[in-house]
Write an enzyme that holds these catalytic residues in place. Structure first.
Site, mmCIF file in Angstrom:
data_model
loop_
_atom_site.group_PDB
_atom_site.id
_atom_site.type_symbol
_atom_site.label_atom_id
_atom_site.label_comp_id
_atom_site.label_asym_id
_atom_site.label_seq_id
_atom_site.Cartn_x
_atom_site.Cartn_y
_atom_site.Cartn_z
ATOM 1 C CD GLU A 1 6.407 -1.219 6.752
ATOM 2 O OE1 GLU A 1 7.484 -0.722 7.142
ATOM 3 O OE2 GLU A 1 5.776 -0.786 5.776
ATOM 4 C CG ASP B 1 1.574 1.662 -4.597
ATOM 5 O OD1 ASP B 1 2.259 0.632 -4.492
ATOM 6 O OD2 ASP B 1 1.772 2.663 -3.881
ATOM 7 C CD GLU C 1 0.471 0.328 3.540
ATOM 8 O OE1 GLU C 1 1.503 0.725 2.932
ATOM 9 O OE2 GLU C 1 0.453 0.163 4.765
ATOM 10 C CG ASN D 1 -0.477 -3.371 6.920
ATOM 11 O OD1 ASN D 1 -1.051 -4.051 6.081
ATOM 12 N ND2 ASN D 1 0.054 -2.188 6.628
ATOM 13 C CG HIS E 1 3.519 -0.649 -1.327
ATOM 14 N ND1 HIS E 1 2.762 0.438 -1.714
ATOM 15 C CD2 HIS E 1 3.419 -0.710 0.029
ATOM 16 C CE1 HIS E 1 2.228 1.014 -0.645
ATOM 17 N NE2 HIS E 1 2.607 0.336 0.415
#
Length: 662
Positions: free
Chosen positions: A328, A437, A435, A371, A406
């Site tokens: 990030e 979801d 990651e 990432n 996400h």
């Protein structure tokens, strides 16, 4: 990755559908006969004692009849000198490994106490090394009313100290505690009559982010059956591995790596460097002052970074084949697209260069990734692309780009996600979904007592279409990881607000959801009818669960045009809009300019797929080179970011090329 700031997600406007197996719709399914909960701890303080609760730190505890949640008594907690001080209960020997417990407690601040947030946590020690787990995240509490703190917790390691405690986030005022309970429902067997995900999706490893709780009991069985890789969610971050300078601890991560090795699973290391979950001492000079952009502070910070990476990477050697080296680092709101973290303000880009070069020395076998989240957003995607291209041109050993993904049931579209993947193809790097979801929520003000069936179906369609897309691009996508194993343990239960989410493939009882069937591309056994068209993700839907509900307005057909204007996301001080212009006339447009006025002082700060200018309230957006030609019956779309205060009403009228549009 967690504990990130609210994400003001951006959206493009073009949707694409994949030719994937139809997802069958199912109505509410009657719950199977569930075993009755078994209560192992209950405290109501009606007997005039503390019932085993003891002070943590300087706090004082005493039975009280001043207020009560149930009955006539509660436990008064006073004399707190720090937020971590309060009541604690020794639960050593009372909870079984691998069993998931529901823990609940009611809290009420004393009259006159400041509003605050309270949480339930666990302290466990093994060999004198302390670890801390959150059971119920920060929950707003105010004087004059009782608030329930509740969460699930699974003991996963043998310990010699085990304590449940209540703490607050910001204030040290007195509060009352009442009606504490710890219970469990006997676990249902893991389903063994359904296909394993790892056997169906074979183009790349499919993994899950885990804590120790996912490696024991039924959780461990489920994980080993379906997944071929794991990502330690928090156990490899700086605060877990080097909490104080040069004192390294691997107590949390070692058991996870051992589990992966025992089950033949690959490991993604997450993460060697991040601006969050980094101890304060890292950015403090030898005199105890915050570091600044001096040569001495830069040298010290980069030396600490190098030492950390060398030590952590060397500890695991070849057991970890992929590392998220930096996490990030992009902030698309900055002119250069770079996050203004202490890392950047003290060292510039040298912290990224150093991190990758040292990681290559320490783990020459490993693939090294950068990432980030919202990489499907054009501004963020492009800033990340430019950074990776610049650093690779310098010889910085970046092997791959990680897309967190996400997302939610309405955002992003498949087309946006495909554009994300295609953007990085010219760099020749690997890409991984790191990651993923899919929140069932569209807005912060939504909260469901149980996941609605229509949201679960829509979620399944998103998983279906996204995984099908990743499989199409298997030459670029080399791994897909979901951020959690099952809905009983997800960071989205406390972010961006506290509420029960259901973003994963298995439910809280570890049973396969419609989302699971979407991933493997089959209809679920409970399917009964075809889904509506709304089950597929659409680019015209609202962004991630971190934004407010969409508002929309359309003008009626006028002199050859109609306009759809939608607010697709709102956050404090800002919003995102998307506009679609339809040419309802008989002649093609060879160029267009759309105008309107804002009634509430809104300002456009950024636009894409159009060139925006604003003078006072008046806004004009003109076509760009690739979307100026609009045939009769065709459309052109653009999006923008804006600022607002107080109100954000939809414009009342539009003009297209100077003529009224509806």
């Amino acid at each position: 990755m967690r504990l990130t700031p609210t994400r003001a997600a951006l959206a493009l406007l073009t949707a694409a559908a994949l030719a994937t197996p139809a997802l069958m719709a199912a109505g509410p399914v009657a719950a199977a006969d569930e075993p009755a909960p078994v209560t192992v701890v209950t405290n109501d303080f009606e007997d005039g004692t503390t019932q085993g609760w003891a002070p943590r730190g300087a706090a004082a505890l005493a039975p009280s009849t001043t207020v009560a949640h149930g009955g006539s008594a509660s436990l008064a907690v006073t004399a707190r000198a720090a937020t971590w001080q309060g009541p604690a209960l020794d639960v050593l020997g009372r909870l079984a490994l691998g069993t998931q417990y529901t823990i609940s407690a009611w809290v009420r601040p004393a009259d006159g106490a400041a509003a605050d947030s309270a949480r339930l946590s666990v302290e466990r020690r093994s060999g004198g090394v302390a670890s801390y787990d959150q059971v119920a995240g920060n929950t707003a509490v105010t004087a004059g009313g009782w608030t329930q703190l509740t969460g699930r917790y699974t003991p996963a390691t043998e310990v010699d100290f085990f304590s449940l405690y209540v703490e607050t986030a910001g204030a040290t005022g007195s509060f009352f505690l009442d009606d504490v309970s710890i219970s469990y429902v006997p676990a249902r067997p893991v389903q063994t009559d359904i296909p394993a995900i790892r056997d169906v999706v074979t183009e790349f490893p499919v993994g899950a982010a885990i804590t120790a709780a996912e490696t024991v009991g039924a959780h461990g069985q489920l994980l080993a059956r379906h997944f071929s890789s794991v990502t330690p969610g928090n156990a490899l971050k700086w605060d877990a591995t080097e909490p104080t300078e040069n004192t390294f601890r691997f107590t949390d991560a070692d058991p996870l790596i051992a589990y992966a090795k025992a089950h033949g699973m690959a490991v993604r290391g997450h993460t060697l460097l991040w601006h969050n979950q980094t101890p304060a001492w890292v950015f403090t000079d030898p005199a105890g002052a915050p570091m600044t952009a001096t040569a001495a502070d830069k040298e010290l910070l980069l030396a600490r970074l190098s030492n950390h990476i060398r030590t952590v990477a060397a500890h695991y050697g070849t057991d970890i084949g992929v590392w998220d080296v930096v996490n990030e680092v992009i902030d698309e709101s900055q002119p250069d697209g770079l996050r203004r973290s202490p890392w950047y303000t003290i060292t510039g880009l040298d912290y990224i260069r150093t991190a990758f070069r040292v990681a290559r020395e320490a783990a020459p076998h490993a693939k090294l990734f950068i990432n980030d989240y919202n990489t499907n957003v054009p501004a963020k995607r492009d800033a990340l692309f430019n950074l990776v291209a610049e650093l690779r041109a310098e010889g910085v050993p970046i092997d791959g780009v990680g897309h967190q993904m996400h997302i939610n049931v309405d955002w992003p579209s498949v087309a946006e996600t495909e554009a994300m993947i295609r953007t990085f193809q010219p760099l020749g790097v690997e890409q991984q979904i790191t990651e993923m979801d899919v929140s069932i929520y569209r807005a912060n003000d939504e909260s469901f007592p149980a996941p609605p069936a229509d949201r679960l179906l829509r979620q399944a369609a998103v998983y279906r279409d996204m995984v099908a897309l990743f499989r199409r691009y298997a030459g670029d996508i080399t791994s897909v990881t979901v951020w959690g194993l099952a809905d009983d343990n997800t960071w989205l239960d406390t972010f961006p607000v506290t509420r029960k989410d259901a973003p994963l493939l298995f439910d809280t009882a570890l049973q396969a959801k419609e989302a699971y069937w979407g991933v493997i591309g089959r209809s679920s056994p409970s399917a009964s009818a075809s889904p509506s068209a709304s089950a597929s993700p659409s680019a015209s839907a609202s962004p991630s669960a971190s934004v407010s509900p969409s508002a929309s307005a359309s003008s009626g057909p006028g002199a050859g045009c109609s306009v759809s204007y939608r607010v697709t996301g709102t956050w404090p001080g800002g919003f995102q809009g998307e506009v679609t212009v339809t040419n309802t006339g008989r002649q093609a447009l060879t160029g267009w300019s759309l105008g309107w006025s804002f009634a509430d002082g809104q300002r456009i700060t950024q636009a894409w797929n159009g060139t925006a200018t604003q003078a006072g309230a008046a806004v004009t957006v003109a076509n760009v080179s690739w979307n100026g030609a609009v045939p009769a019956g065709g459309t052109a779309s653009f999006g923008f970011l804006g600022s607002w205060t107080g109100a954000n009403s939809v414009p009342a009228a539009f003009t297209l090329n100077g003529q009224a549009c509806g």
